[in-house]
Design a protein around this motif. Structure first.
Motif, PDB file in Angstrom:
ATOM      1  N   ASP A  61       0.822  -1.207   0.000  1.00  0.00           N
ATOM      2  CA  ASP A  61       0.000   0.000   0.000  1.00  0.00           C
ATOM      3  C   ASP A  61       0.860   1.262   0.000  1.00  0.00           C
ATOM      4  O   ASP A  61       0.470   2.285  -0.571  1.00  0.00           O
ATOM      5  CB  ASP A  61      -0.939   0.000   1.207  1.00  0.00           C
ATOM      6  CG  ASP A  61      -2.114  -0.940   1.017  1.00  0.00           C
ATOM      7  OD1 ASP A  61      -2.105  -1.704   0.029  1.00  0.00           O
ATOM      8  OD2 ASP A  61      -3.041  -0.912   1.847  1.00  0.00           O
ATOM      9  N   ALA A  62       2.026   1.197   0.631  1.00  0.00           N
ATOM     10  CA  ALA A  62       2.925   2.352   0.608  1.00  0.00           C
ATOM     11  C   ALA A  62       3.425   2.610  -0.814  1.00  0.00           C
ATOM     12  O   ALA A  62       3.449   3.749  -1.281  1.00  0.00           O
ATOM     13  CB  ALA A  62       4.105   2.124   1.552  1.00  0.00           C
ATOM     14  N   VAL A  63       3.806   1.555  -1.526  1.00  0.00           N
ATOM     15  CA  VAL A  63       4.275   1.699  -2.902  1.00  0.00           C
ATOM     16  C   VAL A  63       3.188   2.291  -3.786  1.00  0.00           C
ATOM     17  O   VAL A  63       3.443   3.173  -4.618  1.00  0.00           O
ATOM     18  CB  VAL A  63       4.732   0.333  -3.471  1.00  0.00           C
ATOM     19  CG1 VAL A  63       5.007   0.450  -4.975  1.00  0.00           C
ATOM     20  CG2 VAL A  63       5.975  -0.151  -2.745  1.00  0.00           C
ATOM     21  N   LEU A  64       1.959   1.830  -3.593  1.00  0.00           N
ATOM     22  CA  LEU A  64       0.846   2.296  -4.425  1.00  0.00           C
ATOM     23  C   LEU A  64       0.244   3.603  -3.931  1.00  0.00           C
ATOM     24  O   LEU A  64      -0.630   4.179  -4.585  1.00  0.00           O
ATOM     25  CB  LEU A  64      -0.243   1.220  -4.481  1.00  0.00           C
ATOM     26  CG  LEU A  64       0.194  -0.098  -5.140  1.00  0.00           C
ATOM     27  CD1 LEU A  64      -0.916  -1.130  -5.021  1.00  0.00           C
ATOM     28  CD2 LEU A  64       0.578   0.117  -6.593  1.00  0.00           C
ATOM     29  N   PRO A 127       5.600  -7.781  -9.698  1.00  0.00           N
ATOM     30  CA  PRO A 127       4.340  -7.899 -10.444  1.00  0.00           C
ATOM     31  C   PRO A 127       3.127  -8.221  -9.580  1.00  0.00           C
ATOM     32  O   PRO A 127       2.000  -7.950  -9.983  1.00  0.00           O
ATOM     33  CB  PRO A 127       4.627  -9.043 -11.431  1.00  0.00           C
ATOM     34  CG  PRO A 127       6.116  -9.063 -11.572  1.00  0.00           C
ATOM     35  CD  PRO A 127       6.645  -8.670 -10.233  1.00  0.00           C
ATOM     36  N   ARG A 128       3.355  -8.782  -8.384  1.00  0.00           N
ATOM     37  CA  ARG A 128       2.210  -9.091  -7.531  1.00  0.00           C
ATOM     38  C   ARG A 128       1.459  -7.838  -7.103  1.00  0.00           C
ATOM     39  O   ARG A 128       0.336  -7.918  -6.586  1.00  0.00           O
ATOM     40  CB  ARG A 128       2.646  -9.883  -6.298  1.00  0.00           C
ATOM     41  CG  ARG A 128       3.665  -9.177  -5.414  1.00  0.00           C
ATOM     42  CD  ARG A 128       3.972  -9.987  -4.178  1.00  0.00           C
ATOM     43  NE  ARG A 128       5.214  -9.598  -3.551  1.00  0.00           N
ATOM     44  CZ  ARG A 128       5.497  -9.826  -2.273  1.00  0.00           C
ATOM     45  NH1 ARG A 128       4.612 -10.438  -1.507  1.00  0.00           N
ATOM     46  NH2 ARG A 128       6.647  -9.460  -1.756  1.00  0.00           N
ATOM     47  N   LEU A 129       2.060  -6.685  -7.312  1.00  0.00           N
ATOM     48  CA  LEU A 129       1.352  -5.445  -7.008  1.00  0.00           C
ATOM     49  C   LEU A 129       0.106  -5.293  -7.875  1.00  0.00           C
ATOM     50  O   LEU A 129      -0.834  -4.592  -7.491  1.00  0.00           O
ATOM     51  CB  LEU A 129       2.277  -4.237  -7.200  1.00  0.00           C
ATOM     52  CG  LEU A 129       3.271  -3.971  -6.062  1.00  0.00           C
ATOM     53  CD1 LEU A 129       4.339  -2.986  -6.517  1.00  0.00           C
ATOM     54  CD2 LEU A 129       2.552  -3.455  -4.832  1.00  0.00           C
ATOM     55  N   HIS A 130       0.087  -5.943  -9.036  1.00  0.00           N
ATOM     56  CA  HIS A 130      -1.104  -5.891  -9.878  1.00  0.00           C
ATOM     57  C   HIS A 130      -2.317  -6.448  -9.133  1.00  0.00           C
ATOM     58  O   HIS A 130      -3.434  -5.935  -9.279  1.00  0.00           O
ATOM     59  CB  HIS A 130      -0.887  -6.686 -11.174  1.00  0.00           C
ATOM     60  CG  HIS A 130       0.002  -6.004 -12.162  1.00  0.00           C
ATOM     61  ND1 HIS A 130      -0.376  -4.856 -12.837  1.00  0.00           N
ATOM     62  CD2 HIS A 130       1.257  -6.296 -12.590  1.00  0.00           C
ATOM     63  CE1 HIS A 130       0.600  -4.477 -13.644  1.00  0.00           C
ATOM     64  NE2 HIS A 130       1.601  -5.324 -13.517  1.00  0.00           N
ATOM     65  N   PHE A 134      -5.836  -4.427  -8.280  1.00  0.00           N
ATOM     66  CA  PHE A 134      -7.163  -4.955  -8.592  1.00  0.00           C
ATOM     67  C   PHE A 134      -8.034  -4.984  -7.343  1.00  0.00           C
ATOM     68  O   PHE A 134      -9.215  -4.602  -7.380  1.00  0.00           O
ATOM     69  CB  PHE A 134      -7.037  -6.353  -9.196  1.00  0.00           C
ATOM     70  CG  PHE A 134      -8.345  -6.963  -9.609  1.00  0.00           C
ATOM     71  CD1 PHE A 134      -9.065  -6.458 -10.680  1.00  0.00           C
ATOM     72  CD2 PHE A 134      -8.866  -8.045  -8.908  1.00  0.00           C
ATOM     73  CE1 PHE A 134     -10.286  -7.014 -11.048  1.00  0.00           C
ATOM     74  CE2 PHE A 134     -10.084  -8.612  -9.273  1.00  0.00           C
ATOM     75  CZ  PHE A 134     -10.793  -8.089 -10.346  1.00  0.00           C
ATOM     76  N   GLU A 135      -7.473  -5.412  -6.218  1.00  0.00           N
ATOM     77  CA  GLU A 135      -8.214  -5.421  -4.956  1.00  0.00           C
ATOM     78  C   GLU A 135      -8.640  -4.017  -4.559  1.00  0.00           C
ATOM     79  O   GLU A 135      -9.760  -3.809  -4.085  1.00  0.00           O
ATOM     80  CB  GLU A 135      -7.361  -6.038  -3.849  1.00  0.00           C
ATOM     81  CG  GLU A 135      -7.084  -7.511  -4.011  1.00  0.00           C
ATOM     82  CD  GLU A 135      -6.097  -8.036  -2.993  1.00  0.00           C
ATOM     83  OE1 GLU A 135      -5.950  -9.270  -2.907  1.00  0.00           O
ATOM     84  OE2 GLU A 135      -5.451  -7.216  -2.291  1.00  0.00           O
ATOM     85  N   MET A 136      -7.748  -3.056  -4.749  1.00  0.00           N
ATOM     86  CA  MET A 136      -8.045  -1.666  -4.404  1.00  0.00           C
ATOM     87  C   MET A 136      -9.190  -1.128  -5.258  1.00  0.00           C
ATOM     88  O   MET A 136     -10.104  -0.470  -4.749  1.00  0.00           O
ATOM     89  CB  MET A 136      -6.799  -0.805  -4.601  1.00  0.00           C
ATOM     90  CG  MET A 136      -7.013   0.687  -4.374  1.00  0.00           C
ATOM     91  SD  MET A 136      -5.555   1.664  -4.836  1.00  0.00           S
ATOM     92  CE  MET A 136      -5.543   1.436  -6.625  1.00  0.00           C
TER      93      MET A 136
END
Length: 209
Positions: A61-64, A127-130, A134-136
């Motif tokens: 969440d910090a990265v995004l 890549p798992r940030l994708h 999507f969850e967000m």
């Protein structure tokens, strides 16, 4: 004096969050999530571990830049206050008011072109940030669907609420892509985002009404 102290706290909160986001993106792009700890991130940013988790639920969440809910309570209440009375038809201003809410939120969180580049670099490394993105998106959509249902006194699951949210969300993502493509390295203009977005809304009205 009270207002000044409140503004100072808010500014410090924003500065600390921005520093954490900047470092999280930089370190993730360089080393991946396993290359650093939350404690190391906090030490570099000059904040406590407790402060980090007051702002973010995780490194992802910090990265995004996904902050804990904060700062749009007044916007939400203004949107709710414009709704219809119980038993009446949907308010005429629903679409306009929801678009206004969406654009006002954008003004609060609008990233710069460099922010987007830094986030993309981190996502390429992790890549798992994708999945988290999507969850967000899903969580935000469900929040706004419930908000529209509350404002307009609709039954849960009313297609009008979800349709509006999905249309605005799709337009927002398309607008963001065009917005950053137009600007390149130049400082983005929030007004430009609004103009592109509203052009899409106008096109949809022409097609659907």
């Amino acid at each position: 004096m009270m207002e000044s102290a409140t503004n100072l706290r808010e500014r410090r909160r924003q500065e600390s969050a921005e520093r954490l986001i900047e470092l999280a993106r930089e370190w993730t792009a360089r080393d991946g999530f396993t290359g650093y700890t939350v404690e190391e991130l906090c030490e570099a940013a000059g904040v406590s571990r407790r402060t980090f988790f007051n702002y973010f639920a995780s490194k992802e969440d910090a990265v995004l830049g996904i902050l804990a809910p904060h700062g749009d309570d007044e916007l939400t209440q203004t949107f709710l206050d414009g709704g219809s009375s119980a038993g009446e038809t949907i308010s005429d201003a629903l679409v306009d008011d929801f678009v206004a809410l969406h654009l006002a939120r954008w003004e609060i969180v609008a990233p710069s072109a460099s922010d987007v580049r830094a986030m993309k670099a981190a996502i390429e490394r992790e890549p798992r940030l994708h999945t988290r993105i999507f969850e967000m998106i899903q969580a935000n959509e469900q929040r706004d669907i419930a908000l529209i249902e509350q404002r307009e006194h609709l039954e849960a699951g009313d297609l009008r609420a979800s349709t509006l949210v999905h249309i605005v969300g799709a337009f927002s993502r398309a607008t963001a892509k065009e917005y950053f493509a137009d600007h390149g390295d130049a400082p983005p203009s929030i007004g430009h985002f609004s103009r592109i977005f509203e052009q899409r809304i106008a096109a949809a009205r022409e097609l659907l009404i």
